[in-house]
Scaffold this motif. Structure first.
Motif, PDB file in Angstrom:
ATOM      1  N   UNK A 169      19.531  10.173  22.019  1.00  0.00           N
ATOM      2  CA  UNK A 169      19.300   8.741  22.236  1.00  0.00           C
ATOM      3  C   UNK A 169      19.137   8.433  23.729  1.00  0.00           C
ATOM      4  N   UNK A 170      18.953   9.485  24.523  1.00  0.00           N
ATOM      5  CA  UNK A 170      18.646   9.268  25.936  1.00  0.00           C
ATOM      6  C   UNK A 170      17.359   8.480  26.079  1.00  0.00           C
ATOM      7  N   UNK A 171      17.272   7.698  27.140  1.00  0.00           N
ATOM      8  CA  UNK A 171      16.149   6.764  27.284  1.00  0.00           C
ATOM      9  C   UNK A 171      15.494   6.916  28.653  1.00  0.00           C
ATOM     10  N   UNK A 172      14.923   8.092  28.895  1.00  0.00           N
ATOM     11  CA  UNK A 172      14.265   8.336  30.175  1.00  0.00           C
ATOM     12  C   UNK A 172      13.144   7.328  30.429  1.00  0.00           C
ATOM     13  N   UNK A 173      12.396   6.995  29.382  1.00  0.00           N
ATOM     14  CA  UNK A 173      11.258   6.095  29.550  1.00  0.00           C
ATOM     15  C   UNK A 173      11.672   4.640  29.736  1.00  0.00           C
ATOM     16  N   UNK A 174      12.854   4.286  29.283  1.00  0.00           N
ATOM     17  CA  UNK A 174      13.282   2.899  29.381  1.00  0.00           C
ATOM     18  C   UNK A 174      14.191   2.602  30.545  1.00  0.00           C
ATOM     19  N   UNK A 175      15.085   3.540  30.877  1.00  0.00           N
ATOM     20  CA  UNK A 175      16.083   3.257  31.922  1.00  0.00           C
ATOM     21  C   UNK A 175      15.455   3.012  33.284  1.00  0.00           C
ATOM     22  N   UNK A 176      14.501   3.856  33.665  1.00  0.00           N
ATOM     23  CA  UNK A 176      13.905   3.687  34.995  1.00  0.00           C
ATOM     24  C   UNK A 176      13.125   2.375  35.126  1.00  0.00           C
ATOM     25  N   UNK A 177      12.269   1.998  34.159  1.00  0.00           N
ATOM     26  CA  UNK A 177      11.595   0.703  34.293  1.00  0.00           C
ATOM     27  C   UNK A 177      12.553  -0.484  34.354  1.00  0.00           C
ATOM     28  N   UNK A 178      13.664  -0.415  33.617  1.00  0.00           N
ATOM     29  CA  UNK A 178      14.633  -1.520  33.682  1.00  0.00           C
ATOM     30  C   UNK A 178      15.239  -1.620  35.073  1.00  0.00           C
ATOM     31  N   UNK A 179      15.551  -0.471  35.666  1.00  0.00           N
ATOM     32  CA  UNK A 179      16.099  -0.481  37.025  1.00  0.00           C
ATOM     33  C   UNK A 179      15.037  -0.912  38.023  1.00  0.00           C
ATOM     34  N   UNK A 180      13.826  -0.424  37.866  1.00  0.00           N
ATOM     35  CA  UNK A 180      12.748  -0.765  38.799  1.00  0.00           C
ATOM     36  C   UNK A 180      12.373  -2.239  38.760  1.00  0.00           C
ATOM     37  N   UNK A 181      12.726  -2.933  37.679  1.00  0.00           N
ATOM     38  CA  UNK A 181      12.430  -4.367  37.565  1.00  0.00           C
ATOM     39  C   UNK A 181      13.432  -5.225  38.337  1.00  0.00           C
ATOM     40  N   UNK A 182      14.487  -4.615  38.850  1.00  0.00           N
ATOM     41  CA  UNK A 182      15.488  -5.363  39.620  1.00  0.00           C
ATOM     42  C   UNK A 182      14.929  -5.721  40.997  1.00  0.00           C
ATOM     43  N   UNK A 183      15.507  -6.715  41.669  1.00  0.00           N
ATOM     44  CA  UNK A 183      15.083  -7.021  43.046  1.00  0.00           C
ATOM     45  C   UNK A 183      15.167  -5.757  43.902  1.00  0.00           C
ATOM     46  N   UNK A 184      14.259  -5.580  44.861  1.00  0.00           N
ATOM     47  CA  UNK A 184      14.144  -4.313  45.599  1.00  0.00           C
ATOM     48  C   UNK A 184      15.440  -3.750  46.165  1.00  0.00           C
ATOM     49  N   UNK A 185      16.264  -4.573  46.796  1.00  0.00           N
ATOM     50  CA  UNK A 185      17.496  -4.059  47.406  1.00  0.00           C
ATOM     51  C   UNK A 185      18.459  -3.538  46.344  1.00  0.00           C
ATOM     52  N   UNK A 186      18.571  -4.274  45.244  1.00  0.00           N
ATOM     53  CA  UNK A 186      19.454  -3.847  44.158  1.00  0.00           C
ATOM     54  C   UNK A 186      18.882  -2.613  43.489  1.00  0.00           C
TER      55      UNK A 186
END
Length: 201
Positions: A169-186
Motif C-alpha cells: 500500500x506504499x504510495x510513491x506516486x501520490x506522496x511526492x505530489x502531495x508534498x510538492x503541492x505545499x508552499x515552497x519553504x514547507x
C-alpha cells in the motif's frame, strides 16, 4: 545500540509500537531509552499487530494494515505522553509512522480528557497537544487533508517525507505530489530539510 551507532554509523533507530505486547513505557526498556535520549537519536515508531489482535478480529479484511496499525501507533504514543515519557527523555526525537496514526485527529480529545479526568493528569501537567508538537510525523497519509492536519498539529518543522515503499500500500506516486503541492519553504523542509536537521546529515 552502541555497536549500531559507533561501529556501523547508524544515525537513528526504529522500534515497533509494542514489543510482543509490552508497552514502550515498560520499565524493562528504561536503560535503552535513557541511552537513546543521551545520544539524542531519532526513533521511528512503526506499528505492528496491536495487542489483543485475536479479540479485535483485525485479521479479517486485513484490518491490521488499515486500522490496526493506526491504533497501535496511537495507543503507544498516547501512553508515552500520559506516562510523562517525553519529560523524562527531553532529547528524544520520536517519529510516529503513518502521519502519527490517528494522533493529529484526536489531539483535541486527548486534551479534553486531560482537562477533565484526574487519571490523565497523574504524570503530566501540560496538555497532550503540547507533546504532539514535539514529535515528528511522516507523510504516509494518502490524502492532502490528512497531510495538512499533520502539519497543523506537528508544525512545518516536524513533518518528514515518507511513502511506505515497498509495502503493497506504499504510495510513491501520490506522496511526492502531495508534498510538492505545499508552499515552497514547507515543501523543501518536508522533502528533506527536516530530516537533514534531526538526523544531523
Amino acid at each position: 545500540l552502541k555497536r549500531a551507532v559507533e561501529e556501523l554509523g547508524a544515525v537513528g533507530v526504529m522500534v515497533l509500537a509494542n514489543i510482543d505486547g509490552a508497552s514502550l513505557t515498560d520499565k524493562k526498556f528504561n536503560l535503552i531509552w535513557r541511552e537513546i535520549d543521551r545520544r539524542a537519536l531519532p526513533v521511528l515508531v512503526h506499528p505492528t499487530a496491536p495487542p489483543g489482535t485475536k479479540e479485535l478480529e483485525v485479521f479479517r479484511y486485513n484490518l491490521i494494515a488499515s486500522v490496526g496499525f493506526m491504533f497501535d501507533t496511537s495507543l503507544a504514543v498516547s501512553r508515552m505522553i500520559f506516562d510523562g515519557f517525553f519529560d523524562r527523555h527531553p532529547n528524544l526525537k520520536l517519529i510516529a509512522s503513518h502521519g502519527g496514526g490517528t494522533l493529529p485527529y484526536i489531539a483535541g480529545r486527548l486534551d479534553i480528557c486531560h482537562a477533565n479526568m484526574p487519571a490523565a493528569r497523574v504524570r503530566i501537567s501540560a496538555a497532550p497537544s503540547t507533546y504532539l508538537k514535539k514529535i515528528y510525523y511522516d507523510t504516509v497519509v494518502f490524502t492532502p487533508e490528512a497531510l495538512d492536519l499533520a502539519l497543523k498539529v506537528g508544525g512545518d518543522t516536524n513533518v518528514l517525507y515518507g511513502s511506505d515503499y515497498p509495502h503493497n500500500i506504499g504510495d510513491m506516486k501520490g506522496c511526492l505530489p502531495r508534498v510538492d503541492a505545499l508552499p515552497p519553504a514547507i515543501r523543501d523542509a518536508v522533502r528533506g530539510g527536516n530530516a537533514m536537521r534531526i538526523f544531523k546529515l
